[in-house]
Design a protein around this motif. Structure first.
Motif, mmCIF file in Angstrom:
data_model
loop_
_atom_site.group_PDB
_atom_site.id
_atom_site.type_symbol
_atom_site.label_atom_id
_atom_site.label_comp_id
_atom_site.label_asym_id
_atom_site.label_seq_id
_atom_site.Cartn_x
_atom_site.Cartn_y
_atom_site.Cartn_z
ATOM 1 N N ASP A 17 -51.833 21.604 -83.215
ATOM 2 C CA ASP A 17 -52.562 20.544 -83.775
ATOM 3 C C ASP A 17 -53.472 20.599 -85.299
ATOM 4 N N ALA A 18 -53.738 21.783 -85.504
ATOM 5 C CA ALA A 18 -54.747 22.144 -86.674
ATOM 6 C C ALA A 18 -53.591 22.291 -87.699
ATOM 7 N N ALA A 19 -52.395 22.781 -87.537
ATOM 8 C CA ALA A 19 -51.223 22.740 -88.683
ATOM 9 C C ALA A 19 -50.780 21.415 -88.652
ATOM 10 N N GLN A 20 -50.613 20.891 -87.777
ATOM 11 C CA GLN A 20 -50.126 19.265 -88.007
ATOM 12 C C GLN A 20 -51.132 18.568 -88.849
ATOM 13 N N GLN A 21 -52.629 18.667 -88.540
ATOM 14 C CA GLN A 21 -53.588 17.918 -89.442
ATOM 15 C C GLN A 21 -53.480 18.148 -90.825
ATOM 16 N N GLU A 22 -53.305 19.566 -91.118
ATOM 17 C CA GLU A 22 -53.131 20.118 -92.465
ATOM 18 C C GLU A 22 -52.017 19.539 -93.189
ATOM 19 N N ASN A 26 -52.043 16.221 -96.260
ATOM 20 C CA ASN A 26 -51.167 16.361 -97.456
ATOM 21 C C ASN A 26 -49.865 15.812 -97.684
ATOM 22 N N GLY A 27 -49.659 15.014 -96.678
ATOM 23 C CA GLY A 27 -48.315 14.201 -96.698
ATOM 24 C C GLY A 27 -47.173 14.902 -96.357
ATOM 25 N N TRP A 28 -47.228 16.017 -95.713
ATOM 26 C CA TRP A 28 -45.988 16.946 -95.680
ATOM 27 C C TRP A 28 -45.224 16.756 -94.401
ATOM 28 N N ALA A 29 -43.820 16.603 -94.374
ATOM 29 C CA ALA A 29 -43.275 16.478 -93.245
ATOM 30 C C ALA A 29 -42.605 18.052 -92.919
ATOM 31 N N VAL A 30 -43.362 18.621 -91.948
ATOM 32 C CA VAL A 30 -42.742 19.966 -91.528
ATOM 33 C C VAL A 30 -42.365 20.277 -90.267
ATOM 34 N N THR A 31 -41.939 21.248 -89.808
ATOM 35 C CA THR A 31 -41.852 21.776 -88.345
ATOM 36 C C THR A 31 -42.837 22.889 -88.242
ATOM 37 N N ILE A 32 -43.639 23.051 -87.390
ATOM 38 C CA ILE A 32 -44.535 24.342 -86.983
ATOM 39 C C ILE A 32 -43.913 24.925 -85.759
ATOM 40 N N ALA A 33 -43.714 26.101 -85.700
ATOM 41 C CA ALA A 33 -43.237 27.067 -84.688
ATOM 42 C C ALA A 33 -44.324 28.048 -84.467
ATOM 43 N N ALA A 50 -39.381 15.170 -91.032
ATOM 44 C CA ALA A 50 -38.885 16.692 -91.318
ATOM 45 C C ALA A 50 -37.511 16.769 -91.281
ATOM 46 N N ALA A 51 -37.004 17.598 -92.152
ATOM 47 C CA ALA A 51 -35.561 17.797 -91.992
ATOM 48 C C ALA A 51 -34.909 18.290 -90.841
ATOM 49 N N PRO A 52 -33.789 18.049 -90.332
ATOM 50 C CA PRO A 52 -33.317 18.520 -89.225
ATOM 51 C C PRO A 52 -32.854 20.042 -89.199
ATOM 52 N N MET A 53 -33.086 20.687 -90.321
ATOM 53 C CA MET A 53 -32.943 22.072 -90.393
ATOM 54 C C MET A 53 -34.207 22.685 -90.274
ATOM 55 N N THR A 54 -35.307 22.165 -90.482
ATOM 56 C CA THR A 54 -36.716 22.818 -90.272
ATOM 57 C C THR A 54 -37.007 23.544 -89.055
ATOM 58 N N PRO A 55 -36.677 23.003 -87.854
ATOM 59 C CA PRO A 55 -36.995 23.571 -86.408
ATOM 60 C C PRO A 55 -36.401 25.011 -86.719
ATOM 61 N N GLY A 56 -35.060 25.184 -86.855
ATOM 62 C CA GLY A 56 -34.485 26.531 -86.787
ATOM 63 C C GLY A 56 -35.157 27.235 -87.905
ATOM 64 N N GLY A 112 -44.527 29.886 -87.913
ATOM 65 C CA GLY A 112 -43.776 29.620 -88.826
ATOM 66 C C GLY A 112 -43.877 28.176 -89.177
ATOM 67 N N VAL A 113 -43.682 28.036 -90.602
ATOM 68 C CA VAL A 113 -43.665 26.565 -90.991
ATOM 69 C C VAL A 113 -42.542 26.449 -91.921
ATOM 70 N N SER A 114 -41.805 25.474 -91.807
ATOM 71 C CA SER A 114 -40.648 25.166 -92.612
ATOM 72 C C SER A 114 -40.953 23.588 -93.111
ATOM 73 N N GLY A 115 -40.329 23.037 -94.186
ATOM 74 C CA GLY A 115 -40.263 21.737 -94.811
ATOM 75 C C GLY A 115 -40.902 21.567 -96.155
ATOM 76 N N VAL A 116 -41.514 22.212 -96.753
ATOM 77 C CA VAL A 116 -42.143 21.940 -98.057
ATOM 78 C C VAL A 116 -41.947 23.292 -98.742
ATOM 79 N N LYS A 117 -42.778 23.329 -100.056
ATOM 80 C CA LYS A 117 -42.685 24.502 -100.731
ATOM 81 C C LYS A 117 -43.253 25.773 -100.127
ATOM 82 N N PRO A 118 -43.027 26.907 -100.624
ATOM 83 C CA PRO A 118 -43.184 28.224 -99.722
ATOM 84 C C PRO A 118 -44.952 28.327 -99.638
ATOM 85 N N ASP A 119 -45.673 28.112 -100.593
ATOM 86 C CA ASP A 119 -47.189 28.212 -100.577
ATOM 87 C C ASP A 119 -47.746 27.248 -99.724
#
Length: 133
Positions: A17-22, A26-33, A50-56, A112-119
């Motif tokens: 929930d907190a990661a999704q809110q963050e 910021n308008g970032w489409a990510v996957t959070i694991a 979020a791109a289809p590759m981001t969950p993996g 683990g988070v994927s979808g935007v810049k590393p930082d």
């Protein structure tokens, strides 16, 4: 015998929930694991767009942070610094964005988070962890 802290379902949901809110702030489409200390997936949330590759990728970042007991950014920096042999390590998520959840200096789980810049991936992961710290 030692005892150790583990993530509960309540913890996993609070992190997600907190990661999704963050990410959404910021308008970032990510996957959070979220994974346990052995790298086994406990929860996954793929945000709209979020791109289809981001969950993996997010899952592997969480797994690598658990197995390595440190942020995956350390591994990425080692490889970028010339330690190419580390690419043969039995981990696939060696990119920034995997962060351990530490309790009394021990890994209780990882994010683990994927979808935007590393930082930005790291920022989202740490926002999630802050919800249970």
């Amino acid at each position: 015998m030692k005892t150790k802290s583990v993530l509960t379902l309540t913890d996993v949901n609070a992190i997600l929930d907190a990661a999704q809110q963050e990410a959404e702030a910021n308008g970032w489409a990510v996957t959070i694991a979220v994974a346990d200390d052995g790298g086994h997936l406990l929860g996954l949330r793929r945000l709209d767009g979020a791109a289809p590759m981001t969950p993996g990728v997010a899952s592997e970042k969480a797994r690598s942070a658990a197995l390595g007991c440190k942020e995956t950014q350390v591994f990425e920096e080692m490889i970028n610094g010339g330690r190419n042999a580390f690419l043969s390590a039995p981990m696939q998520g060696l990119l920034s964005g995997g962060v351990p959840v530490l309790v009394d200096g021990q890994v209780a789980g990882t994010v683990g988070v994927s979808g935007v810049k590393p930082d930005q991936d790291v920022q989202v992961a740490k926002a999630g962890i802050a919800a249970v710290s």
